[in-house]
Scaffold this active site. Structure first.
Site, PDB file in Angstrom:
ATOM      1  N   TYR A  94      33.687  43.198  37.343  1.00 21.30           N
ATOM      2  CA  TYR A  94      33.845  42.365  38.547  1.00 21.30           C
ATOM      3  C   TYR A  94      32.715  41.347  38.622  1.00 21.30           C
ATOM      4  CZ  TYR A  94      33.995  41.013  43.466  1.00 21.30           C
ATOM      5  OH  TYR A  94      34.060  40.292  44.621  1.00 21.30           O
ATOM      6  N   GLU A 136      35.752  34.185  42.416  1.00 20.97           N
ATOM      7  CA  GLU A 136      35.810  35.638  42.190  1.00 20.97           C
ATOM      8  C   GLU A 136      36.714  35.953  41.000  1.00 20.97           C
ATOM      9  OE1 GLU A 136      38.070  38.151  44.946  1.00 20.97           O
ATOM     10  OE2 GLU A 136      36.329  39.452  45.104  1.00 20.97           O
TER      11      GLU A 136
END
Ligand code: ADP
Ligand code: MG
Length: 384
Positions: free
Chosen positions: A108, A196
């Site tokens: 992530y 993101e």
């Protein structure tokens, strides 16, 4: 302003961040053809302005062009409901047909603005691919946070440290740090409020690839990003929010049934809290702004009255630059234009308050006046 995954990925590619091969399609036939071009299997990804698609059936692996056609038929033209959408969901008008990646590791990575640090912050976790909110709640230490000094920019030691936190094997530390650097440059140059990637993967043959891509561009910077503004997709936006944005009114749709017209963001927040404390709940946040004219107030109230959830309206105006008489005229104009008879609770103070109240009293509308926010909140609560 949010953009679609495929649009974000095109920008990633321009900055040298690797993305899977893929094509955007609008029909099942195109999905079938694109899958054929990718060697007979692919991943169909619903292009919507919301995450959580994987768990909601918005991302499907298909093993043949025929399967792609059938799956696309199921996905296109429907609304997708994920944990990030409301109960109606958002329409799926396009699919990204992507080559099936060989995933060795899912991580992530995100860049956002941290107001307490007053600058960008980069988040990295080796626990990618799954629900990052769950990681944050259960194992907050698994998410590494790296604040960036916006004057100095991202320092090489920081991107190396972040790359290490992603947990890739040592050979991948350098390409990972390069990707982080490229993404930071992208974030700054495009005035983003969020970039993101979940998941940022390592493939079986040792490449770092962005398998998902989210970019949110700061609305206040759009005036200098005409190219990005062209990517706006209003089909993904709440209709009333889009209408309000076009009128330069700060409006956020909420779940309750009390429509709120307020001037000033702080007062609007306090109004929502007061309504909640009195057992009611707001249908919206709305800050009509300081220098509003009666037409602008009317447009704002019309947006409130267009929301089928709204059962009554709470007006909380502190008359300064926006005078109370102007607010009163605007409210009446909107009620007339929308032919509405919804009950109205009004708390007004400040410039021309007596005139404002008199105008409302003579309007024939069903108005209850209150002197304080607490009284106003009690009045809306009593009317439920
Ligand atoms: P969302 O975050 O909205 O659920 P993602 O793009 O992250 O959507 O996709 C969900 C999951 O689907 C990913 O975590 C990944 O495991 C898988 N996936 C997505 N794209 C691909 C791809 N091109 N190849 C293989 N798997 C994929
Ligand atoms: Mg994702």
């Amino acid at each position: 302003m949010k953009i679609h995954e495929y649009q974000a990925k095109e920008i990633f590619a321009r900055y040298g961040v690797k993305i899977p091969r893929g094509k955007v399609v609008r029909t099942p036939q195109e999905a079938s053809r694109a899958t054929e071009e990718l060697g007979g299997q692919s991943v169909l990804k619903s292009q919507v302005h919301a995450g959580g698609r994987g768990n909601a059936g918005g991302v499907k692996v298909v093993r043949s062009p025929k399967e792609a056609e059938d799956a696309a038929q199921q996905m296109l033209g429907k609304n997708l409901i994920t944990r990030q959408t409301d109960a109606k969901g958002v329409p799926v008008n396009e699919l990204l047909v992507e080559g099936l990646a060989d995933i060795a590791q899912e991580t992530y990575l995100a860049i956002t603005i941290d107001s307490s640090h007053r600058g960008p912050v980069i988040l990295a976790s080796a626990q990618g691919g799954m629900d990052i909110e769950e990681v944050a709640a259960a194992n907050p230490d698994d998410i590494h946070t790296e604040p960036v000094d916006s004057t100095l920019g991202l320092m090489p030691f920081q991107s190396r440290r972040l790359a290490a936190k992603l947990g890739f094997s040592p050979e991948l530390a350098r390409p990972a740090a390069q990707a982080i650097h490229a993404l930071y440059r992208l974030f700054v140059e495009n005035d983003c409020s969020l970039v993101e990637i979940n998941p940022l993967i390592a493939t079986g043959d040792g490449e770092i690839v962005a398998l998902d891509a989210k970019i949110t561009v700061e609305d206040d910077s759009l005036f200098r990003h005409a190219d990005l503004y062209e990517l706006r997709d209003v089909s993904q936006e709440d209709k009333l929010e889009a209408q309000a944005a076009d009128l330069d009114i700060s409006y956020v749709s909420l779940e309750g049934d009390v429509g709120c017209l307020v001037n000033g963001a702080g007062l609007a927040m306090a109004t929502l809290d007061a309504a909640k404390n009195a057992g009611a709940s707001a249908a919206n946040f709305l800050d009509v702004g300081g220098g509003a004219t009666d037409e602008k107030v009317a447009s704002a109230v019309e947006i409130i009255l267009s929301d089928p959830k709204v059962k009554q309206v709470l007006v909380n105006i502190f008359g300064g630059i926006l005078r109370c008489d102007i607010a009163a005229r605007g409210v009446i104009l909107a009620y007339k234009n929308k032919n509405s008879s919804l009950p109205l609770v009004v708390r007004m103070l400040g410039t021309n308050v007596d005139e404002g109240k008199a105008i409302l009293r003579d309007s024939g509308l069903n108005v209850t006046f209150a002197d304080t926010i607490a009284e106003a909140a009690q009045a809306i609560s009593a009317a439920r």
